[in-house]
Design a protein around this motif. Structure first.
Motif, PDB file in Angstrom:
ATOM      1  N   LEU A 119       0.826  -1.211   0.000  1.00 43.68           N
ATOM      2  CA  LEU A 119       0.000   0.000   0.000  1.00 43.68           C
ATOM      3  C   LEU A 119       0.861   1.261   0.000  1.00 43.68           C
ATOM      4  N   TYR A 159       0.005   7.247   3.211  1.00 40.92           N
ATOM      5  CA  TYR A 159      -1.246   6.939   3.912  1.00 40.92           C
ATOM      6  C   TYR A 159      -1.224   7.524   5.315  1.00 40.92           C
ATOM      7  N   ALA A 219      -7.908   0.217   4.810  1.00 43.33           N
ATOM      8  CA  ALA A 219      -7.474  -0.461   3.582  1.00 43.33           C
ATOM      9  C   ALA A 219      -7.092  -1.919   3.820  1.00 43.33           C
TER      10      ALA A 219
END
Length: 129
Positions: free
Chosen positions: A38, A44, A52
């Motif tokens: 990710l 993030y 997620a």
């Protein structure tokens, strides 16, 4: 192809099996590869990562992020705001794994359909799920 046997490099013996065990340990853990995947895509915030990754607990996400940060694979930036904003991003060292991520993607595109599907629920169920 690199041999897993001991190699001599400038007089120093390197046991590639031991070195690879150290490399594997950096990314071992139930969630580390998924987190790295990710973060390889974008920066993030903590809450975004938690959303997620279905099934990860807040405690486990915190623990895995701390280990990745301690190993220099991700960086954590805290912004002096109210409420505090914390962002996680992959480091230059971890970007060196990009070819590995690309190879894994290519492998999955080729063989992923032949791998039997497993239930996706891992860990505890998130509240409200």
């Amino acid at each position: 192809m690199v041999s897993m046997e001991k190699k001599t490099n400038g007089g120093d013996e390197i046991n590639m099996h031991e070195e690879m065990r150290r490399a594997f340990a950096l990314l071992s853990g139930k969630w580390k590869l998924e987190i790295m995947w990710l973060l390889n895509q974008r920066i993030y915030r903590f809450g975004e990562l938690r959303k997620a990754i279905p099934g990860i607990t807040q405690h486990m996400l915190t623990a895995q992020l701390r280990e990745l940060e301690a190993d220099g694979l991700i960086s954590r930036t805290v912004f002096a705001e109210v409420p505090p904003r914390v962002e996680y991003e992959i480091t230059a060292k971890a970007r060196g794994l990009g070819a590995t991520m690309e190879a894994l993607t290519a492998w999955w595109n080729e063989y992923g359909r032949s791998v039997p599907a497993k239930p996706t629920s891992r860990g505890r169920r998130a509240k409200g799920s």
